[in-house]
Design a protein around this motif. Structure first.
Motif, PDB file in Angstrom:
ATOM      1  N   ASP A  57      41.135   7.334  12.159  1.00 44.16           N
ATOM      2  CA  ASP A  57      41.901   8.284  11.875  1.00 44.16           C
ATOM      3  C   ASP A  57      41.754   9.398  12.710  1.00 44.16           C
ATOM      4  N   ARG A  58      42.552  10.676  12.350  1.00 44.78           N
ATOM      5  CA  ARG A  58      42.201  11.963  12.979  1.00 44.78           C
ATOM      6  C   ARG A  58      40.843  12.672  12.518  1.00 44.78           C
ATOM      7  N   THR A  59      39.847  11.979  11.661  1.00 44.16           N
ATOM      8  CA  THR A  59      38.677  12.596  11.072  1.00 44.16           C
ATOM      9  C   THR A  59      37.981  13.333  12.009  1.00 44.16           C
ATOM     10  N   VAL A 104      39.381  16.911  13.254  1.00 42.18           N
ATOM     11  CA  VAL A 104      39.178  17.782  12.384  1.00 42.18           C
ATOM     12  C   VAL A 104      37.482  18.255  12.307  1.00 42.18           C
ATOM     13  N   GLU A 130      40.149  12.044   6.842  1.00 38.30           N
ATOM     14  CA  GLU A 130      40.727  13.323   7.566  1.00 38.30           C
ATOM     15  C   GLU A 130      41.283  14.164   6.525  1.00 38.30           C
TER      16      GLU A 130
END
Length: 322
Positions: free
Chosen positions: A49-51, A54, A19
């Motif tokens: 994660d927050r990949t 994005v 991310e």
């Protein structure tokens, strides 16, 4: 360039828990200036994660420009080869690879390499120079090959490539047909570096090109597929590389003596422990062969050459702390 037509080039990016870095990669893909259609395929191996957040933002901002493939479960942990899996979702005649923590620096990268491969139909792949960015220290080595006085091999490179892999994946563009069949070797070897297996497979059937332009930036993380904070990981990686080179040496019937390959493996481990200031461990990898000491002398020569260059220029422009 409009994406309505069938893409000629496929940009294939593999990501996992990146991310912090993936935006820079995507931006470098979107800004490419070409006179042909290209697609962007991003393969996310079930990031935790927050990949995905994005990437989804970019998909919404640029509708139709990005093909986002998100695996429900991590396929690498199940034995899948990630680039193979990702490339299967692409359709271009040519493929440009880039991992999610690397990025391109030249907006004409795709055009330069496409023109080169079209003009040289016997070339299976073309690489270029790259910057190397060390994430932990914030240091960038600009033009990593040129600044060290290194010119990676081009042409029929089998013999040179058996000794070491000098190419950076983030700079490659290859013909889709050139990489077909490499999976047989990769499955047999179960190596830790599928890119090296692919380059050796291509080199057995095609010439390989190299452009001196800086095309991208290769990011070195504390712990990645080819960089390690402890010796055991480095040892496993180098043993795997040695296994790959000896396999292809036998397959190609190369006249390259086996002790030359062993010397390269020993030298890499020797230098790794020297840089880590673990000199006792380094001495254990000294290999009494002409090739080992040739590599050692070449390393010393390059270090002296870089030092002299810095003294002449006053400031080392190849090394800048961010």
């Amino acid at each position: 360039m409009s994406m309505a037509s069938k893409p000629v080039v496929s940009v294939v990016c593999v990501v996992y828990n990146q991310e912090q870095y993936i935006s820079q990669a995507i931006e470098s893909f979107l800004c490419q200036e070409t006179n042909f259609c290209y697609e962007i395929v991003i393969h996310d191996d079930a990031s935790t994660d927050r990949t995905s957040d994005v990437i989804n933002r970019y998909c919404e901002q640029y509708p139709g420009r990005i093909k986002y493939v998100r695996q429900p479960k991590n396929v690498y942990s199940q034995g899948a080869r990630i680039f193979d899996t990702a490339i299967a979702f692409s359709s271009g005649e040519f493929v440009a690879l880039c991992e999610g923590d690397d990025f391109w620096t030249d907006p004409k990268k795709l055009q330069l390499q496409y023109d080169y491969l079209v003009a040289n139909p016997d070339m299976g792949a073309v690489f270029g120079d790259a910057n190397v960015y060390y994430q932990a220290s914030g240091v960038t080595l600009f033009a990593h090959d040129r600044s060290r006085g290194v010119v990676p091999p081009a042409g029929w490179v089998k013999e040179s490539l058996l000794r070491a892999n000098p190419y950076k994946t983030c700079t490659v563009m290859l013909r889709r047909e050139a990489v077909q069949g490499y999976a047989v070797h990769a499955s047999r070897l179960q190596a830790k570096m599928d890119d090296y297996v692919a380059w050796l497979h291509i080199a057995g059937h095609y010439r390989i090109g190299y452009l001196p332009e800086v095309l991208g930036t290769y990011r070195v993380l504390e712990q990645s597929a080819s960089h390690f904070s402890e010796g055991k990981g480095k040892l496993r990686f180098e043993r795997s590389a040695y296994k790959v080179s000896t396999y292809f040496c036998d397959r190609y019937g190369s006249a390259l003596p086996r002790n030359v390959l062993r010397s390269g493996y020993s030298f890499n481990m020797f230098m790794y422990f020297c840089r880590a200031r673990k000199f006792k461990a380094a001495l254990g990898y000294v290999y009494c062969s002409a090739e080992f000491f040739r590599l050692l002398w070449a390393g010393v020569y390059r270090a002296v050459w870089r030092k002299a260059k810095r003294l002449r220029g006053g400031v080392d422009r190849s090394r800048v702390t961010q």
